[in-house]
Motif scaffolding. Structure first.
Motif, mmCIF file in Angstrom:
data_model
loop_
_atom_site.group_PDB
_atom_site.id
_atom_site.type_symbol
_atom_site.label_atom_id
_atom_site.label_comp_id
_atom_site.label_asym_id
_atom_site.label_seq_id
_atom_site.Cartn_x
_atom_site.Cartn_y
_atom_site.Cartn_z
ATOM 1 N N SER A 1 -0.183 4.060 5.036
ATOM 2 C CA SER A 1 -0.475 3.027 5.978
ATOM 3 C C SER A 1 -1.450 3.248 7.436
ATOM 4 O O SER A 1 -2.775 2.631 7.236
ATOM 5 C CB SER A 1 0.728 1.988 5.978
ATOM 6 O OG SER A 1 1.065 1.223 4.361
ATOM 7 N N ALA A 2 -1.057 4.101 8.060
ATOM 8 C CA ALA A 2 -2.050 4.110 9.053
ATOM 9 C C ALA A 2 -3.259 5.300 8.650
ATOM 10 O O ALA A 2 -4.164 5.266 9.083
ATOM 11 C CB ALA A 2 -1.038 5.424 10.172
ATOM 12 N N THR B 1 -10.177 2.136 6.671
ATOM 13 C CA THR B 1 -11.147 0.719 6.661
ATOM 14 C C THR B 1 -11.105 0.587 8.515
ATOM 15 O O THR B 1 -12.671 -0.037 8.379
ATOM 16 C CB THR B 1 -9.896 -0.296 6.484
ATOM 17 O OG1 THR B 1 -9.228 0.536 5.569
ATOM 18 C CG2 THR B 1 -10.387 -1.217 6.802
ATOM 19 N N VAL B 2 -10.853 1.117 9.444
ATOM 20 C CA VAL B 2 -11.913 0.154 10.871
ATOM 21 C C VAL B 2 -12.987 1.489 10.353
ATOM 22 O O VAL B 2 -14.024 1.478 10.733
ATOM 23 C CB VAL B 2 -10.655 1.020 11.753
ATOM 24 C CG1 VAL B 2 -11.234 1.132 13.399
ATOM 25 C CG2 VAL B 2 -9.710 -0.458 12.190
ATOM 26 N N HIS C 1 0.661 -1.809 -0.324
ATOM 27 C CA HIS C 1 -0.197 0.306 -0.320
ATOM 28 C C HIS C 1 1.286 0.929 -0.110
ATOM 29 O O HIS C 1 0.326 2.192 -0.298
ATOM 30 C CB HIS C 1 -1.089 -0.160 1.391
ATOM 31 C CG HIS C 1 -1.891 1.558 1.002
ATOM 32 N ND1 HIS C 1 -2.408 1.440 0.311
ATOM 33 C CD2 HIS C 1 -1.891 2.078 1.791
ATOM 34 C CE1 HIS C 1 -3.764 2.685 0.317
ATOM 35 N NE2 HIS C 1 -3.032 3.478 1.947
ATOM 36 N N PHE D 1 -1.305 -5.479 7.685
ATOM 37 C CA PHE D 1 -1.009 -3.783 7.606
ATOM 38 C C PHE D 1 -0.992 -3.167 9.369
ATOM 39 O O PHE D 1 -1.374 -3.345 9.727
ATOM 40 C CB PHE D 1 -2.203 -3.538 7.567
ATOM 41 C CG PHE D 1 -1.982 -2.990 6.504
ATOM 42 C CD1 PHE D 1 -1.779 -1.419 5.595
ATOM 43 C CD2 PHE D 1 -3.231 -3.724 5.608
ATOM 44 C CE1 PHE D 1 -1.806 -1.211 4.697
ATOM 45 C CE2 PHE D 1 -3.336 -3.096 4.115
ATOM 46 C CZ PHE D 1 -2.748 -2.166 3.271
ATOM 47 N N ARG E 1 -12.003 -4.691 7.013
ATOM 48 C CA ARG E 1 -11.171 -5.545 7.690
ATOM 49 C C ARG E 1 -9.561 -4.963 7.262
ATOM 50 O O ARG E 1 -9.398 -4.831 6.066
ATOM 51 C CB ARG E 1 -11.451 -7.126 7.823
ATOM 52 C CG ARG E 1 -10.641 -7.841 8.080
ATOM 53 C CD ARG E 1 -11.167 -8.857 8.312
ATOM 54 N NE ARG E 1 -10.464 -10.670 8.471
ATOM 55 C CZ ARG E 1 -9.849 -11.492 7.856
ATOM 56 N NH1 ARG E 1 -11.115 -12.167 6.941
ATOM 57 N NH2 ARG E 1 -9.702 -12.572 8.804
ATOM 58 N N ILE E 2 -8.556 -4.787 8.386
ATOM 59 C CA ILE E 2 -7.823 -4.729 8.431
ATOM 60 C C ILE E 2 -6.795 -6.513 7.660
ATOM 61 O O ILE E 2 -7.214 -6.921 8.020
ATOM 62 C CB ILE E 2 -6.823 -3.967 9.193
ATOM 63 C CG1 ILE E 2 -7.713 -3.233 10.104
ATOM 64 C CG2 ILE E 2 -5.491 -3.549 8.920
ATOM 65 C CD1 ILE E 2 -8.169 -2.343 8.551
ATOM 66 N N PHE F 1 1.137 -1.188 10.794
ATOM 67 C CA PHE F 1 1.363 -0.120 10.893
ATOM 68 C C PHE F 1 2.480 0.523 11.766
ATOM 69 O O PHE F 1 3.607 0.606 11.421
ATOM 70 C CB PHE F 1 0.502 0.688 10.290
ATOM 71 C CG PHE F 1 -0.532 1.147 10.844
ATOM 72 C CD1 PHE F 1 -1.917 0.112 11.160
ATOM 73 C CD2 PHE F 1 -0.551 2.355 12.421
ATOM 74 C CE1 PHE F 1 -3.076 0.300 12.597
ATOM 75 C CE2 PHE F 1 -1.395 2.398 13.199
ATOM 76 C CZ PHE F 1 -2.444 0.922 13.523
ATOM 77 N N HIS G 1 -4.436 4.471 6.018
ATOM 78 C CA HIS G 1 -5.319 3.335 4.913
ATOM 79 C C HIS G 1 -6.257 2.513 6.216
ATOM 80 O O HIS G 1 -7.085 2.305 6.225
ATOM 81 C CB HIS G 1 -4.606 2.796 4.659
ATOM 82 C CG HIS G 1 -4.897 1.368 3.820
ATOM 83 N ND1 HIS G 1 -6.313 1.325 2.528
ATOM 84 C CD2 HIS G 1 -5.516 -0.458 4.289
ATOM 85 C CE1 HIS G 1 -6.680 0.040 2.544
ATOM 86 N NE2 HIS G 1 -5.962 -0.333 3.435
ATOM 87 N N VAL G 2 -5.269 2.276 7.598
ATOM 88 C CA VAL G 2 -5.957 1.416 8.443
ATOM 89 C C VAL G 2 -6.646 2.711 9.116
ATOM 90 O O VAL G 2 -7.948 2.110 9.596
ATOM 91 C CB VAL G 2 -4.936 1.202 9.603
ATOM 92 C CG1 VAL G 2 -5.398 0.513 10.648
ATOM 93 C CG2 VAL G 2 -3.540 -0.439 8.435
ATOM 94 N N ARG G 3 -6.671 3.490 9.594
ATOM 95 C CA ARG G 3 -7.669 4.254 10.256
ATOM 96 C C ARG G 3 -8.985 4.356 9.168
ATOM 97 O O ARG G 3 -10.225 4.381 10.112
ATOM 98 C CB ARG G 3 -7.153 5.989 10.430
ATOM 99 C CG ARG G 3 -8.253 6.546 10.827
ATOM 100 C CD ARG G 3 -7.716 8.332 10.992
ATOM 101 N NE ARG G 3 -8.049 8.726 9.528
ATOM 102 C CZ ARG G 3 -9.541 9.167 9.316
ATOM 103 N NH1 ARG G 3 -10.464 9.101 9.572
ATOM 104 N NH2 ARG G 3 -9.538 9.179 7.524
#
Length: 171
Positions: free
Chosen positions: A75-76, A82-83, A32, A93, A88-89, A95, A78-80
């Protein structure tokens, strides 16, 4: 990111430099974000300039100090997102560990035998990184230190600098 000339600098590199493409080559296991690929590209460029194809001389303990105020910002984010959206991560990831993981990747790939330290600077990033590198050398933990400074801009390209710092004469 760093002064033009510093004592103890054995080699240096930047990302991007003239002739670089739009993106650094991918790194297996990192997805990513361009954080890890840029760190690897600038580190390998610097190490090649310092050691050539022969690699690090046997017995030389080369540590890594990776300095980034934001870490793997892409990445951080993207994770934020997505959550927040209830998604689902993916398992890749982790991160929080990308800076440590990519520094370890470089150490393994180049057979570096020194410590790995990742810092979020409290002051000037280069000065903080050099201070940590000096500490590692002064304490006898490393003979040389590969200092990597990287930041991801939310609206621009990722930039990085790598500097191979030594305490005196090369072995």
């Amino acid at each position: 990111m760093e002064p033009a000339s510093s004592p103890g600098v054995l080699a240096r590199a930047r990302w991007p430099e003239g002739g670089d493409g739009v993106a650094a080559a991918g790194v297996p296991g990192f997805v990513h974000s361009d954080f890890a690929p840029v760190v690897v590209a600038v580190a390998e460029r610097c190490l090649r300039r310092g050691y050539g194809s022969a690699g690090v001389p046997a017995g030389t303990r080369t540590g890594i100090v990776l300095v980034s105020a934001s870490g793997d910002l892409a990445s951080a984010e993207h994770v934020r997102a997505t959550v927040e959206a209830g998604g689902r991560i993916g398992p890749l990831f982790f991160f929080q560990s990308v800076p440590n993981s990519v520094a370890g990747h470089i150490a393994a790939r180049w057979d570096l035998r020194g410590p790995v330290v990742c810092l979020s600077p409290t002051g000037d990033p280069y000065a903080d990184g050099v201070a940590e590198a000096d500490l590692l050398r002064d304490d006898g933990d490393a003979d040389e230190v590969l200092l990597i400074l990287i930041e991801q801009a939310p609206d621009g390209p990722t930039e990085a600098v790598a500097v191979l710092l030594g305490g005196g004469a090369r072995p």
